[in-house]
Design a protein around this motif. Structure first.
Motif, mmCIF file in Angstrom:
data_model
loop_
_atom_site.group_PDB
_atom_site.id
_atom_site.type_symbol
_atom_site.label_atom_id
_atom_site.label_comp_id
_atom_site.label_asym_id
_atom_site.label_seq_id
_atom_site.Cartn_x
_atom_site.Cartn_y
_atom_site.Cartn_z
ATOM 1 N N CYS A 1 0.852 -1.171 0.090
ATOM 2 C CA CYS A 1 0.008 0.173 -0.090
ATOM 3 C C CYS A 1 0.728 1.082 -0.067
ATOM 4 N N TYR A 2 0.939 2.120 -1.081
ATOM 5 C CA TYR A 2 1.531 3.124 -1.094
ATOM 6 C C TYR A 2 1.467 4.387 -0.064
ATOM 7 N N TYR A 3 0.019 4.362 0.445
ATOM 8 C CA TYR A 3 -0.394 5.251 1.453
ATOM 9 C C TYR A 3 0.232 4.817 2.696
ATOM 10 N N LEU A 4 0.240 3.525 2.984
ATOM 11 C CA LEU A 4 0.832 3.176 4.362
ATOM 12 C C LEU A 4 2.272 3.388 4.329
ATOM 13 N N LYS A 5 3.131 2.997 2.922
ATOM 14 C CA LYS A 5 4.338 3.474 2.921
ATOM 15 C C LYS A 5 4.566 4.861 3.222
ATOM 16 N N LEU B 1 6.728 13.460 -6.170
ATOM 17 C CA LEU B 1 5.547 13.375 -5.265
ATOM 18 C C LEU B 1 4.837 14.587 -5.377
ATOM 19 N N LYS B 2 5.176 15.893 -5.928
ATOM 20 C CA LYS B 2 4.492 16.930 -6.227
ATOM 21 C C LYS B 2 3.142 16.507 -7.288
ATOM 22 N N ARG B 3 3.450 15.454 -7.968
ATOM 23 C CA ARG B 3 2.547 15.344 -9.000
ATOM 24 C C ARG B 3 1.044 14.735 -8.343
ATOM 25 N N LEU B 4 1.165 14.525 -7.106
ATOM 26 C CA LEU B 4 -0.016 14.292 -6.345
ATOM 27 C C LEU B 4 -0.969 15.450 -6.029
#
Length: 142
Positions: A9-13, A136-139
């Motif tokens: 899970c990317y969110y958990l990471k 990560l700014k792509r988020l």
């Protein structure tokens, strides 16, 4: 102990990375009596020459209520003051004289934390780290 590679899970990471970095800096700031987030708030306010809650939120990418909760302990410790003029709607947060002193004293621990962080990685790894954070700014755009 799990590795980042073991977590699907990317969110958990991301949450785990945030926790690790927060704990890393907070351990090094412990003797200063403020947290890493609080130091960052003092830094922004000092170098902005005062800040509104909205400006602080924008700089730290936090909502207004989280910023308000974050500055309350600093106001209670007498490190910050709200210079909002009577009838003015928005807060104007400034460092007090004591806040300036605490910032100057804690800057040594903060700089040491920065050095400690950098020593954990090669120059190439730090460059890759910065590049990854840029990705990560792509988020924000999604």
């Amino acid at each position: 102990m799990l590795s980042f590679k073991d977590i699907p899970c990317y969110y958990l990471k991301l949450r785990w990375a945030e926790m690790l970095s927060r704990d890393f800096y907070n351990k090094r700031m412990k003797d200063c009596g403020i947290t890493g987030r609080q130091f960052t708030l003092l830094f922004i306010i000092k170098y902005n020459g005062g800040s509104s809650l909205s400006e602080l939120g924008d700089m730290m990418n936090l909502d207004r209520s989280t910023i308000n909760r974050s500055i309350q302990p600093l106001l209670k410790k007498g490190l910050l003051e709200d210079r909002k003029a009577e009838g003015q709607r928005n807060s104007s947060i400034w460092l007090t004289e004591r806040g300036e002193e605490v910032f100057d004293e804690s800057s040594k621990s903060w700089n040491k934390a920065q050095e400690d962080f950098a020593k954990l990685y090669t120059k190439e790894e730090l460059e890759k780290f910065d590049s990854t954070l840029e990705l990560l700014k792509r988020l924000e755009d999604d």
